[in-house]
Design an enzyme around this catalytic site. Structure first.
Site, PDB file in Angstrom:
ATOM      1  N   LYS A   1      -3.877 -10.280  -2.175  1.00  0.00           N
ATOM      2  CA  LYS A   1      -3.259  -9.436  -3.203  1.00  0.00           C
ATOM      3  C   LYS A   1      -2.358 -10.306  -4.087  1.00  0.00           C
ATOM      4  O   LYS A   1      -1.534 -11.064  -3.573  1.00  0.00           O
ATOM      5  CB  LYS A   1      -2.442  -8.332  -2.502  1.00  0.00           C
TER       6      LYS A   1
ATOM      7  N   SER B   1       6.842  -0.153  -9.571  1.00  0.00           N
ATOM      8  CA  SER B   1       7.039  -1.599  -9.800  1.00  0.00           C
ATOM      9  C   SER B   1       6.105  -2.118 -10.879  1.00  0.00           C
ATOM     10  O   SER B   1       6.451  -3.052 -11.612  1.00  0.00           O
ATOM     11  CB  SER B   1       6.805  -2.381  -8.510  1.00  0.00           C
TER      12      SER B   1
ATOM     13  N   HIS C   1      12.744   2.911  -4.933  1.00  0.00           N
ATOM     14  CA  HIS C   1      12.829   2.416  -3.545  1.00  0.00           C
ATOM     15  C   HIS C   1      14.246   2.563  -3.012  1.00  0.00           C
ATOM     16  O   HIS C   1      14.466   3.009  -1.887  1.00  0.00           O
ATOM     17  CB  HIS C   1      12.458   0.921  -3.472  1.00  0.00           C
TER      18      HIS C   1
ATOM     19  N   ARG D   1       5.650  10.459  -4.692  1.00  0.00           N
ATOM     20  CA  ARG D   1       5.955  10.791  -6.088  1.00  0.00           C
ATOM     21  C   ARG D   1       5.043  11.879  -6.610  1.00  0.00           C
ATOM     22  O   ARG D   1       5.476  12.831  -7.238  1.00  0.00           O
ATOM     23  CB  ARG D   1       5.790   9.538  -6.969  1.00  0.00           C
TER      24      ARG D   1
END
Ligand code: ADP
Length: 154
Positions: free
Chosen positions: A42, A129, A18, A91
């Site tokens: 979430k 993460s 990030h 990515r």
């Protein structure tokens, strides 16, 4: 008109991936709002206050960066903040497929918005993460993967 970008994500926690995307995007925008999406359904690992504090620490000397949180749709938040751009990192091809549908739907919902993608630098491609959370859950040392200025046990 100022070029304002929203970089939305969970940042649970912020990683070197990030950090790299945000730093590389700085010359493109007048302001980047790093915005943590709050979704009651979430599950998150770190509390929102900590996630925001860590991002603020990393960019404390960068006046173009603002840290915020939001709930609801990202495009509604962008409209509220007068942001014309959504910033995302890419990515893998899986990221691309996921981002393509979100980006195209966001454009339908808010035609003035443009999503800007930056490709990850190769050495950060494997980082996310959830790997960091796994390392922490199992008592490992995640510090090589998060920005140097933050302490995950702080
Ligand atoms: P989300 O909850 O939307 O998946 P994340 O916090 O995981 O949010 O990621 C926010 C943004 O940062 C996404 O655009 C994601 O692709 C990007 N990102 C995450 N990890 C990396 C990395 N290692 N390199 C580049 N971009 C990354």
């Amino acid at each position: 008109m100022d070029k304002i970008a929203v970089f939305p994500g969970s940042f649970d926690p912020i990683t070197k991936g990030h950090e790299s995307i945000i730093k590389r995007a700085l010359p493109l925008f007048d302001k980047i709002i790093v915005a943590i999406g709050v979704n009651a359904e979430k599950q998150h690992f770190f509390p929102i206050q900590k996630r925001m504090k860590w991002i603020q620490q990393v960019f404390q000397d960068e006046p173009k960066i603002v840290v915020d949180k939001y709930s609801g749709m990202t495009v509604d938040y962008c409209r509220k903040m007068n942001a014309g751009f959504i910033l995302r990192g890419l990515r893998t091809s899986a990221d691309f497929e996921f981002e393509r549908s979100i980006g195209q739907i966001n454009k339908k919902l808010y035609p003035e918005i443009e999503t800007i993608f930056l490709l990850t630098t190769p050495e950060l491609t494997a980082l996310n993460s959830s790997i960091i959370r796994d390392i922490i859950r199992h008592g490992g040392d995640a510090s090589p993967f998060v920005p140097e200025s933050i302490d995950l046990f702080d």
